[in-house]
Scaffold this motif. Sequence first.
Motif, mmCIF file in Angstrom:
data_model
loop_
_atom_site.group_PDB
_atom_site.id
_atom_site.type_symbol
_atom_site.label_atom_id
_atom_site.label_comp_id
_atom_site.label_asym_id
_atom_site.label_seq_id
_atom_site.Cartn_x
_atom_site.Cartn_y
_atom_site.Cartn_z
ATOM 1 N N ARG B 3 0.923 -1.226 0.175
ATOM 2 C CA ARG B 3 -0.050 0.028 0.128
ATOM 3 C C ARG B 3 0.879 1.364 0.075
ATOM 4 O O ARG B 3 1.845 1.267 0.693
ATOM 5 C CB ARG B 3 -0.789 -0.036 1.284
ATOM 6 N N TYR B 4 0.711 2.372 -0.778
ATOM 7 C CA TYR B 4 1.372 3.304 -0.911
ATOM 8 C C TYR B 4 0.485 4.308 0.184
ATOM 9 O O TYR B 4 -0.546 4.499 0.111
ATOM 10 C CB TYR B 4 1.216 4.059 -2.278
ATOM 11 N N SER B 5 1.579 4.971 1.070
ATOM 12 C CA SER B 5 1.288 5.772 2.009
ATOM 13 C C SER B 5 2.337 6.664 2.273
ATOM 14 O O SER B 5 3.443 6.402 2.002
ATOM 15 C CB SER B 5 0.632 4.957 3.223
ATOM 16 N N SER B 8 4.856 4.200 3.784
ATOM 17 C CA SER B 8 5.768 3.394 3.019
ATOM 18 C C SER B 8 6.611 4.276 2.417
ATOM 19 O O SER B 8 7.732 3.926 2.213
ATOM 20 C CB SER B 8 4.711 2.716 1.878
ATOM 21 N N ARG B 105 -8.232 7.605 -4.395
ATOM 22 C CA ARG B 105 -8.443 6.707 -3.241
ATOM 23 C C ARG B 105 -8.524 5.494 -3.385
ATOM 24 O O ARG B 105 -8.191 4.655 -2.890
ATOM 25 C CB ARG B 105 -9.366 7.502 -2.200
ATOM 26 N N ASN B 108 -5.711 3.779 -4.632
ATOM 27 C CA ASN B 108 -4.394 3.906 -3.875
ATOM 28 C C ASN B 108 -3.332 4.336 -4.797
ATOM 29 O O ASN B 108 -2.108 3.679 -4.830
ATOM 30 C CB ASN B 108 -4.062 2.595 -2.973
#
Lengths: 97, 416
Positions: B3-5, B8, B105, B108
């Motif tokens: 998951r890109y965040s 990360s 969103r 992601n």
Amino acid sequence: MLLIPCPWCGHRDESEFTCGGEAHIQRPADPAALDDADWADYVFMRTNPKGRHRERWCHSHGCGRWFNVERHTLTHDIVAVYRMGETPPDHGEADGT
Amino acid sequence: MTRYSIFSLARNALGYHRGWPRAWRSPEPAPTYDVVIVGGGGHGLATAYYLAKEHDVGRVAVLEKGWLGGGNTGRNTTIIRSNYLWDESAHFYEKALQLYEGLSRELNFNIMLSQRGVLNLAHNEHDLKEMSRRVRAIRLNGIDSEILDPAGVKTEVPVINISGDVRYPILGASLQRRGGVARHDAVAWGFARAADARGVDIVQNCEVTGIEIANGRVRGLQTSRGTIATRKVGLVAAGHSSVLAAMAGLRLPIESHPLQAMVSEPIKPVLNSVVMSNTVHVYVSQSDKGELVIGAGIDGFNSYAQRGSFQVVENQMGALLELFPIFSRLRMLRQWGGIVDVCPDASPIVGKTPVDGLYINCGWGTGGFKATPGSGWAFAHTIAQNEPHELNAPFTLERFSTGALIDEHGAAAVAH
């Protein structure tokens, strides 16, 4: 830009011409006999080949006359030019026609 | 799928960004799939994503002859809007715009949607009347649209020339504030990554060379990487749709034309919206990098060559300078062409074909990018249910024999 050999005026820039789309689409001889699918085929459906394409051009900013061009749609090479009503040059069928 | 965040990003920053995994797998094609989508552009990848997410159809593959988003998805001018005249189109394009609004969103993946507003200029009395009719029709469909006078246009676009002393003075404009631009590559990559995470096999460098049909039913595909058995095939190949349809013995009401676009050298921000003019024939926006992104009409002849003629570029520049004399010293940086599949009524074909199990999504012509998520969403429904969704039900191939055309020539950014 294409360099198009008009059968009457010789080689001229594409900007003098208008492309009239696929050539040799025959108007139905007996229109009353056609059903909706036949009409759709005549009015809307096109061969759109990736390869040699026979199409009509008009020298709209020159002599104003229509003629036929056989042109490759991937290389843009002009294979043949012939006048309206003339039979396409016989060097095998154009792709997809 | 990682998951890109922000976390990360921070974690990978500590490792000098050497630890990022591949965004999607690169599998060998399996011998059998339940559904195969032909064409790995935005529409094809969106179809695969929504098939995997919303429908229980089994194994899905996307076959792409080149690389993902290398066709028209990566060649358009990235404009998104839903200001279409007729109810059928308005609902379909509005669905796409609404999906775009939540897409970063949902996937992601930052698609860099920027709803900076789209202006369509009016230059004469006819344009004004047509615009007024159009804006009212759009608003009746619940879609935002407003009319600006020349002063209002100048407020939105300070660098535009609203002088009356030009050949095509600006007399007004319609504005859709929810319209704008998005990063076109990101749309393809985001859908690819999200589809891959849901088990879709994305196979690049795999060209379809034949469609196997028995008793009027699809049985499989011949490809440059072997034969693939499947009962359902969705063709989503834009400019090459006629070529693929011919493999199934079908003729389409489509002609493939080059559509050219270009970008200028990057400059400071001067243009904060998308400006389109049907009458002088150009559309322009400014990218985040500062380049002006400019598009116009198609070349008049059929072509599969992804390049067009210079006089089209010249006309485009003339039109741009009519609206923005300030750009006269700008140099153009890159120019390119894409092959667009033009339908006689300027509306797409999204639905079934006379061959059982063969579905087609094509004819988006010069304006497919804006429809990408909606097109994929409705096409996935059509393939899964073997029946079009009500959004795409009017966009059949049969409309050319029933006569129920959806004439949207006026909704195009420029006349084609």
